[in-house]
Design an enzyme around this catalytic site. Structure first.
Site, PDB file in Angstrom:
ATOM      1  N   CYS A 120      20.209 -13.781  28.308  1.00 40.21           N
ATOM      2  CA  CYS A 120      19.706 -14.918  27.546  1.00 40.21           C
ATOM      3  C   CYS A 120      19.954 -14.558  26.085  1.00 40.21           C
ATOM      4  CB  CYS A 120      18.213 -15.107  27.806  1.00 40.21           C
ATOM      5  SG  CYS A 120      17.525 -16.547  26.996  1.00 40.21           S
ATOM      6  N   ASN A 226      12.544 -22.556  27.838  1.00 40.88           N
ATOM      7  CA  ASN A 226      12.657 -22.522  26.369  1.00 40.88           C
ATOM      8  C   ASN A 226      14.098 -22.586  25.882  1.00 40.88           C
ATOM      9  OD1 ASN A 226      13.480 -19.992  27.190  1.00 40.88           O
ATOM     10  ND2 ASN A 226      12.280 -18.868  25.673  1.00 40.88           N
ATOM     11  N   HIS A 227      15.040 -22.859  26.757  1.00 39.27           N
ATOM     12  CA  HIS A 227      16.437 -22.981  26.339  1.00 39.27           C
ATOM     13  C   HIS A 227      16.638 -24.296  25.592  1.00 39.27           C
ATOM     14  CE1 HIS A 227      17.482 -20.169  29.923  1.00 39.27           C
ATOM     15  NE2 HIS A 227      17.041 -19.509  28.870  1.00 39.27           N
ATOM     16  N   PHE A 228      17.557 -24.274  24.646  1.00 35.38           N
ATOM     17  CA  PHE A 228      17.734 -25.473  23.830  1.00 35.38           C
ATOM     18  C   PHE A 228      19.086 -25.485  23.147  1.00 35.38           C
ATOM     19  CE2 PHE A 228      15.819 -22.332  20.942  1.00 35.38           C
ATOM     20  CZ  PHE A 228      16.710 -22.367  19.871  1.00 35.38           C
ATOM     21  N   GLU A 230      20.039 -27.007  19.340  1.00 35.02           N
ATOM     22  CA  GLU A 230      19.322 -27.517  18.168  1.00 35.02           C
ATOM     23  C   GLU A 230      20.284 -27.750  17.010  1.00 35.02           C
ATOM     24  OE1 GLU A 230      15.415 -25.755  17.271  1.00 35.02           O
ATOM     25  OE2 GLU A 230      16.245 -25.258  15.296  1.00 35.02           O
ATOM     26  N   GLY A 402      12.743 -20.221  16.037  1.00 35.55           N
ATOM     27  CA  GLY A 402      11.307 -20.436  16.095  1.00 35.55           C
ATOM     28  C   GLY A 402      10.997 -21.530  17.097  1.00 35.55           C
ATOM     29  N   MET A 404      10.334 -25.574  18.074  1.00 34.75           N
ATOM     30  CA  MET A 404      11.212 -26.697  17.737  1.00 34.75           C
ATOM     31  C   MET A 404      10.671 -27.575  16.618  1.00 34.75           C
ATOM     32  SD  MET A 404      10.786 -29.141  21.067  1.00 34.75           S
ATOM     33  CE  MET A 404       9.184 -29.634  21.698  1.00 34.75           C
ATOM     34  N   SER A 408      13.836 -21.866  12.129  1.00 33.28           N
ATOM     35  CA  SER A 408      14.519 -20.709  12.705  1.00 33.28           C
ATOM     36  C   SER A 408      15.101 -19.908  11.554  1.00 33.28           C
ATOM     37  CB  SER A 408      15.622 -21.144  13.670  1.00 33.28           C
ATOM     38  OG  SER A 408      15.087 -21.828  14.785  1.00 33.28           O
ATOM     39  N   HIS A 427      13.337 -11.349  18.583  1.00 42.36           N
ATOM     40  CA  HIS A 427      14.286 -12.331  19.131  1.00 42.36           C
ATOM     41  C   HIS A 427      13.803 -13.769  18.993  1.00 42.36           C
ATOM     42  CE1 HIS A 427      11.670 -13.137  22.525  1.00 42.36           C
ATOM     43  NE2 HIS A 427      12.590 -13.806  23.178  1.00 42.36           N
TER      44      HIS A 427
END
Length: 504
Positions: A120, A226-228, A230, A402, A404, A408, A427
């Site tokens: 990941c 929590n995958h995204f 952005e 960070g 959403m 970040s 991370h």
């Protein structure tokens, strides 16, 4: 409390040190941002946690500190069992945990120190677009991206399913296969990917047919949790020289992609936990937690897992590369521009669930170690020969998403990383609520409306995922990166404000 003082118990045919009662972990502050669990009998090294005083109070509320202490029991571990400030409870290892084991000293490899979602990781791309170029177009852009990049549990068929032969080639070559055989990207993408997007020890013969089958249709998909994907705008620059080297200034539009090895990686982990449970008996390894099951690195079981894990890591790099290709196409179509005007360039791609062989200095000696990073990111400083030539003057980029709704960060590795953390840093933000707690907190709320009020357009496969991933479920990532900067482990370069997010 040492290994000899625990009562032995039989559990599923295995002998484990009993941990039925929750241990009281002694914790001493040894620096402004560093805390230590002194080694007790059975712990081979101390535990060290990087956190502020305020954060350590929250960390004490779950069992993650016990897990830091448990990891210190692993045979061959050197230095310390480490945890980053985004630490929270995980499987075996805490999420945010780092441990280095020495093969020459009987060191082991533990799947719990890598995690189920092997490799990941995160990649950040910058574009030639500016904030003013996309405002007013974000909903349309996110619709296009949501259509092109499948998200959610079991998401599949972003691209044509691969044959078994093609899968074996991909597992061996990683991101290179997607770039060179499928035309999805460039050689520059590979140069700006950790390990050039390929762990060379990969051997598909150690990956089960079930794992390969699960991966055939999932290339180019985000998955769930929590995958995204952005879209964010650089809104604050901390280090203008480093940011300029990375091609970013205030107002630059960037894209973050956070995902891993999908069902293939999960299956590899699941397959080898069974192997490692038997290996613990075979090699007479005593552990305080069965989730730390492991095998000597140089054993047949250890070698097989490492080669299968490398395949899953390669799949993850190929997956993020495929999503990058799909994102580039969406941006060009949405804004009716060509690749030169878009200028979507990969800044860097780093993994945060992996075990890799690296050279580090321990007790004044350079050793080859197996560094487990579970929810932790590699962070080599400027001048390190293991990072691309084009980035060597500023250090390896570190990508820290960070929640959403806030920010970040992009960091670079600092000299303290090699001194204190085996070249590792945080991370992400780290959860403060379980998924169940977050869903309870979200009942009756207009979640999409709340995010819109923050200026963030959200597209998701289900409301449930959005409920689990709302900002209040996470620590403030600013607190996390400030600890790492204060400890001299990584330096802040720029901050990204999200304007559009796809969740699974």
């Amino acid at each position: 409390m040492g290994s000899r003082s625990f009562a032995n118990m039989v559990c599923g045919g295995l002998r484990w040190l009993s941990m039925s009662r929750r241990r009281s972990v002694r914790l001493h502050q040894i620096g402004e941002y560093c805390w230590e669990i002194p080694p007790s009998s059975g712990m081979r090294v101390p535990g060290r946690i990087f956190a502020s005083e305020r954060m350590i109070r929250d960390i004490k509320t779950d069992k993650s500190l016990e897990q830091v202490a448990n990891v210190a029991y692993l045979p061959g571990i050197v230095g310390a069992s480490l945890a980053m400030p985004d630490i929270h409870w995980g499987y075996g290892f805490p999420i945010g945990g780092v441990a280095a084991t020495d093969p020459a000293k009987g060191g082991v490899i533990s799947p719990g120190g890598v995690g189920y979602d092997i490799n990941c990781g995160v990649r950040v791309l910058r574009t030639e677009l500016r904030k003013e170029d996309i405002l007013g177009h974000v909903p349309r852009l996110m619709d296009a991206l949501f259509e092109a990049v499948p998200a959610g549990i079991g998401s599949s068929n972003a691209i044509k399913p691969l044959s078994v032969v093609e899968m074996q080639k991909l597992l061996s070559e990683g991101a290179e296969y997607v770039v060179r055989d499928c035309g999805m990207g460039s050689e520059e993408d590979l140069k700006h990917t950790e390990e050039n997007g390929c762990l060379v020890d990969a051997d598909p013969s150690h990956v089960s047919d079930r794992a390969i089958e699960r991966g055939r249709r999932q290339l180019g998909t985000l998955g769930s949790g929590n995958h995204f994907l952005e879209v964010g705008i650089a809104d604050r620059i901390f280090d203008s020289r480093s940011a300029a080297t990375l091609g970013v200034d205030k107002g630059t539009v960037c894209v973050l992609i956070h995902c891993g090895s999908r069902g293939l990686g999960y299956q590899v982990c699941d397959d080898y936990l069974s192997v490692m449970n038997r290996a613990v008996i075979k090699y007479g390894i005593e552990l305080p937690d069965r989730q730390l099951c492991c095998a000597p690195i140089e054993s047949n079981e250890g070698t097989a897992y490492l080669r299968a894990m490398a395949c899953a890591a390669n799949y993850a790099w190929a997956n993020r590369q495929a999503i990058t290709h799909l994102a580039r196409q969406c941006f060009m179509e949405t804004f009716s521009i060509g690749p030169k005007d878009l200028g979507m360039v990969l800044i860097y791609d780093v993994c945060h669930n992996v075990a890799k062989f690296e050279e580090h200095t321990v007790d004044g000696q350079l050793r080859t170690l197996c560094v487990h990073r579970k929810g932790a990111t590699r962070a080599f400083p400027a001048g390190d020969l293991r990072i691309p030539t084009s980035l060597r003057a500023v250090g390896q980029p570190v990508l820290v998403p960070g929640d959403m709704g806030r920010f970040s960060y992009v960091l670079t590795g600092a000299p303290g990383a090699l001194q204190h953390t085996f070249g590792s840093t945080c991370h992400g933000a780290g959860r403060v609520m379980s998924r169940a707690q977050a869903k309870r907190e979200s009942r009756g709320r207009d979640l999409f409306g709340e995010m819109a009020e923050r200026g963030v357009t959200v597209r998701a496969a289900s409301r449930r995922t959005v409920a689990e991933e709302m900002p209040y479920a996470y620590k403030n990532v600013a607190d996390v990166v400030n600890v790492m900067a204060g400890a001299g482990v990584s330096d802040k370069v720029f901050r990204l404000k999200p304007v559009g997010v796809i969740k699974g």
